[in-house]
Design a protein around this motif. Structure first.
Motif, short mmCIF file in Angstrom:
data_model
loop_
_atom_site.label_atom_id
_atom_site.label_comp_id
_atom_site.label_asym_id
_atom_site.label_seq_id
_atom_site.Cartn_x
_atom_site.Cartn_y
_atom_site.Cartn_z
N ILE A 108 0.83 -1.21 0.00
CA ILE A 108 0.00 0.00 0.00
C ILE A 108 0.86 1.26 0.00
O ILE A 108 0.60 2.21 -0.74
CB ILE A 108 -0.95 -0.01 1.22
CG1 ILE A 108 -2.02 -1.09 1.04
CG2 ILE A 108 -1.62 1.36 1.40
CD1 ILE A 108 -2.86 -1.32 2.27
N SER A 111 2.56 1.51 -3.51
CA SER A 111 1.67 1.81 -4.62
C SER A 111 0.88 3.11 -4.45
O SER A 111 0.80 3.92 -5.37
CB SER A 111 0.69 0.64 -4.84
OG SER A 111 -0.07 0.41 -3.66
N LYS A 112 0.34 3.31 -3.27
CA LYS A 112 -0.48 4.50 -3.04
C LYS A 112 0.35 5.71 -2.60
O LYS A 112 0.04 6.85 -2.95
CB LYS A 112 -1.54 4.21 -1.97
CG LYS A 112 -2.50 3.08 -2.33
CD LYS A 112 -3.30 3.40 -3.58
CE LYS A 112 -4.31 2.27 -3.88
NZ LYS A 112 -5.07 2.54 -5.12
N LYS A 114 3.45 6.15 -3.44
CA LYS A 114 4.40 6.46 -4.52
C LYS A 114 5.82 6.70 -3.97
O LYS A 114 6.54 7.59 -4.41
CB LYS A 114 3.95 7.68 -5.32
CG LYS A 114 2.54 7.60 -5.86
CD LYS A 114 2.33 6.41 -6.78
CE LYS A 114 0.89 6.34 -7.31
NZ LYS A 114 0.65 5.12 -8.12
N ASP A 204 -1.43 -0.74 -9.30
CA ASP A 204 -1.34 -0.62 -7.85
C ASP A 204 -1.75 -1.93 -7.17
O ASP A 204 -1.14 -2.37 -6.19
CB ASP A 204 -2.23 0.52 -7.34
CG ASP A 204 -1.66 1.89 -7.66
OD1 ASP A 204 -0.48 1.95 -8.06
OD2 ASP A 204 -2.38 2.89 -7.51
#
Length: 309
Positions: A108, A111-112, A114, A204
């Motif tokens: 998480i 992907s979220k 960055k 993601d």
């Protein structure tokens, strides 16, 4: 000549493993002893399982430095459950769930948030190593029953049970990466993330899943290590992330992602295991062993880079 060269390049990891086995067996005949070979396979099993999970992450162009800490915390949790309830099933399920949750945490944030996987998993490595020390109060958890220690020490038809577990994990991972849509997405993501995202694939989600896979693999290794030793140490798994990454690289997987195989990773883990065992049989100092392993890994990366050029 070109055909022979292409064959050598394709099977370079396997050729390297066979050459290493031949050299060590010539130097020390004890290497080919059946008990020693089974011992090598048992020792390789832990790194191989972690490396299989690591392969999924690296194939996407990521990295996971937290696997050693995941191994430690899941081993500690499974051991404490055994001590309190003597339920092997509950201990295994709890360890796998914790490994998956930590993997999801990494996925998480990567992907979220960055943020670079190196930074995220380096932080996770430190955090969960600290959590392990807090959970265990810095002391090993022992007093595990025979039902649990069976996992790391028993044999099935003469084959060490950890090796059987590794084979099962390998077959599942091999099927997923080679025969499913998800496996194709993993390679696509590592090859070109922008193109993969523009193709309508949820990149993601793929990232989160591969980190979950890595966390579960580390948890399985944590169960094996804890069961084999008969206790859970807060220091367990230290440096294992480096051996796992080395196995993946030696197996021919590109650190930039999109290229590699689970089979190659197993061969890479075998190379490290055989090298460690051979150096031990030759009574080489552990200090020199680290130097030799580092040089072998560096050589493998240089050869791989040259072949790509």
């Amino acid at each position: 000549m070109d055909k022979l060269k292409s064959v050598i390049i394709k099977f370079k990891s396997l050729i390297g493993l066979l050459a290493l086995c031949v050299i060590i067996s010539i130097i020390t005949p004890r290497f080919l002893n059946v008990n020693n070979l089974l011992n090598v396979l048992t020792q390789v099993s832990v790194n191989a399982v972690i490396a299989i999970g690591m392969s999924y992450v690296i194939l996407t162009g990521g990295i996971d430095l937290s696997v050693g800490s995941i191994l430690a915390i899941t081993g500690a949790i499974s051991a404490s459950i055994i001590v309190k309830s003597n339920s092997v099933f509950l201990a295994i399920i709890a360890a796998i769930i914790i490994g998956a949750l930590i993997g999801a945490f990494n996925g998480i944030i990567v992907s979220k948030g960055k943020i670079q996987p190196f930074i995220v998993t380096l932080a996770a490595m430190t955090i969960f190593r600290g959590v392990t020390y807090v959970y265990t109060n810095g002391t090993p958890i022992s007093g595990l029953g025979r039902d649990f220690t069976f996992i790391g020490n028993a044999k099935v038809i003469g084959i060490p049970f950890p090796v059987v577990i590794t084979l099962i994990v390998f077959l599942i991972a091999y099927y997923i990466i080679n025969e499913t849509r998800f496996g194709r997405y993993v390679y696509a993501l590592g090859g070109n993330e922008d193109s993969t995202r523009l193709s309508g694939i949820n990149t993601d989600r793929i990232k989160m899943i591969v980190y979950i896979v890595s966390g579960i693999a580390a948890a399985i290794s944590g169960i094996i290590v804890t069961s084999r030793i008969g206790s859970a140490s807060p220091n367990a798994g230290s440096g294992y992330e480096l051996d796992a990454i080395a196995a993946v690289v030696l197996g021919g997987t590109s650190l930039s992602g999109g290229e590699g195989s689970i089979t190659g990773t197993i061969i890479g883990a075998m190379i490290i295991g055989v090298l460690n065992n051979g150096l031990n049989l030759m009574n080489v100092s552990p200090f020199y062993q680290s130097i030799v392993k580092g040089l072998v890994i560096l050589l493998a990366v240089l050869i791989d880079k040259r072949n790509k050029k």
